[in-house]
Structure formats: C-alpha cells, structure tokens
Design a protein around this motif. Structure first.
Motif, PDB file in Angstrom:
ATOM      1  N   LEU A 115       6.905  -8.064  -3.328  1.00 33.31           N
ATOM      2  CA  LEU A 115       6.222  -6.711  -3.662  1.00 33.31           C
ATOM      3  C   LEU A 115       5.649  -6.164  -2.350  1.00 33.31           C
ATOM      4  CD1 LEU A 115       4.665  -7.577  -7.093  1.00 33.31           C
ATOM      5  CD2 LEU A 115       6.976  -6.271  -6.406  1.00 33.31           C
ATOM      6  N   HIS A 116       5.277  -6.997  -1.433  1.00 35.08           N
ATOM      7  CA  HIS A 116       4.548  -6.694  -0.004  1.00 35.08           C
ATOM      8  C   HIS A 116       5.707  -5.919   0.756  1.00 35.08           C
ATOM      9  CE1 HIS A 116       2.288  -6.627   3.322  1.00 35.08           C
ATOM     10  NE2 HIS A 116       3.351  -6.970   4.073  1.00 35.08           N
ATOM     11  N   ALA A 117       6.981  -6.452   0.753  1.00 30.22           N
ATOM     12  CA  ALA A 117       7.972  -5.973   1.586  1.00 30.22           C
ATOM     13  C   ALA A 117       8.291  -4.756   1.057  1.00 30.22           C
ATOM     14  CB  ALA A 117       9.015  -6.787   1.543  1.00 30.22           C
ATOM     15  N   LEU A 118       8.320  -4.385  -0.489  1.00 19.74           N
ATOM     16  CA  LEU A 118       8.606  -3.037  -0.971  1.00 19.74           C
ATOM     17  C   LEU A 118       7.590  -2.265  -0.625  1.00 19.74           C
ATOM     18  CD1 LEU A 118       9.927  -4.315  -4.559  1.00 19.74           C
ATOM     19  CD2 LEU A 118      11.097  -3.494  -2.605  1.00 19.74           C
ATOM     20  N   GLY A 119       6.171  -2.537  -0.586  1.00 24.52           N
ATOM     21  CA  GLY A 119       5.311  -1.618  -0.269  1.00 24.52           C
ATOM     22  C   GLY A 119       5.386  -1.152   1.160  1.00 24.52           C
ATOM     23  N   VAL A 120       5.878  -2.075   1.938  1.00 28.46           N
ATOM     24  CA  VAL A 120       6.068  -1.636   3.306  1.00 28.46           C
ATOM     25  C   VAL A 120       7.171  -0.555   3.327  1.00 28.46           C
ATOM     26  CG1 VAL A 120       6.678  -2.282   5.635  1.00 28.46           C
ATOM     27  CG2 VAL A 120       5.011  -3.924   4.403  1.00 28.46           C
ATOM     28  N   LEU A 121       8.079  -0.681   2.694  1.00 22.86           N
ATOM     29  CA  LEU A 121       9.296   0.216   2.649  1.00 22.86           C
ATOM     30  C   LEU A 121       8.593   1.346   1.993  1.00 22.86           C
ATOM     31  CD1 LEU A 121      12.031  -2.121   1.786  1.00 22.86           C
ATOM     32  CD2 LEU A 121      11.874  -0.920   3.830  1.00 22.86           C
ATOM     33  N   ALA A 122       8.055   1.574   0.901  1.00 25.98           N
ATOM     34  CA  ALA A 122       7.350   2.761   0.503  1.00 25.98           C
ATOM     35  C   ALA A 122       6.550   3.481   1.421  1.00 25.98           C
ATOM     36  CB  ALA A 122       6.326   2.161  -0.774  1.00 25.98           C
ATOM     37  N   ASP A 123       5.705   2.626   2.136  1.00 27.88           N
ATOM     38  CA  ASP A 123       4.905   3.270   3.001  1.00 27.88           C
ATOM     39  C   ASP A 123       5.579   4.000   4.150  1.00 27.88           C
ATOM     40  OD1 ASP A 123       2.496   2.576   1.793  1.00 27.88           O
ATOM     41  OD2 ASP A 123       2.122   0.725   3.083  1.00 27.88           O
TER      42      ASP A 123
END
Length: 120
Positions: free
Chosen positions: A102-110
C-alpha cells in the motif's frame, strides 16, 4: 522487507527533467486511499522485467521501478478490483502483509502513475 518501489532522482542512471516531484517522497501518502478504486494513468506504460517492472509516464517523463512480480501483479490488476486492498488480496498478499504494498501504491499515486478509477 526492502521497499517494493524505486523512484529515481534526477541524475540517477537516466536523464530526466528536474522537478519538485522528482525528489524525496513523504513517508505517508495523504492523497492515497487504499479503500477506493485505482488504475494506471492512461499515459503510463508498463514493461515487465525479471526483477519486476519499469513504469514510464509519457506525460511527466517519470520512470519508476517495481521491485518484484507481486507488486507488478497488484498494479496491473488495480482496475479490475473495487479497491487497492482487494487487488493486493487477489495477488496473494495477506491483509497483515499489505503495508509495504500500500505504501508503494501511495508513492505511485503521488507521482501520478496511478489515478482514482472505477471498478470495471
């Protein structure tokens, strides 16, 4: 577990324009909600590699590295699920192990690699 995603800074192995978004990322992603639907941005190309994948955004000219096949499966299946947590579960990531994903997905979203989307 080491991080699942690498977002290189300018000058780290490839040429890219310097921008405020090309530097360090926050530890948490206030704009990313894992309980809603997400999808790849239409301008993002995914190139699977033995280590995971390369993601390239043609609009921002940003490059990101996915460091394993599991996070690649999650990213590729996001549009098929009602939320990011469901995509993780479908890729075999148990709820207790989802934090780094979920952290990696958050970085991708950012970095605008992922955008909110509708479940298909």
């Amino acid at each position: 577990m080491r991080g699942l995603l690498t977002v290189p800074r300018p000058g780290e192995g490839f040429d890219c324009p310097a921008s405020p978004r090309a530097v360090a990322r926050p530890a948490s992603s206030p704009g990313f909600d894992p309980d809603v639907a997400w999808r790849l941005h239409p301008q993002v190309a995914v190139r699977p590699e033995p280590f995971g994948a390369l993601l390239y955004h043609f609009g921002t000219r940003r490059l990101s590295f996915l460091k394993n096949r599991t996070i690649l499966s999650v990213v590729q299946s996001l549009a098929d699920h009602s939320d990011a947590r469901a995509a993780c579960r479908a890729a075999g990531v148990e709820d207790a192990q989802q934090r780094p994903y979920l952290h990696a997905l958050g970085v991708l979203a950012d970095s605008n690699m992922l955008v909110p989307g509708e479940c298909q």
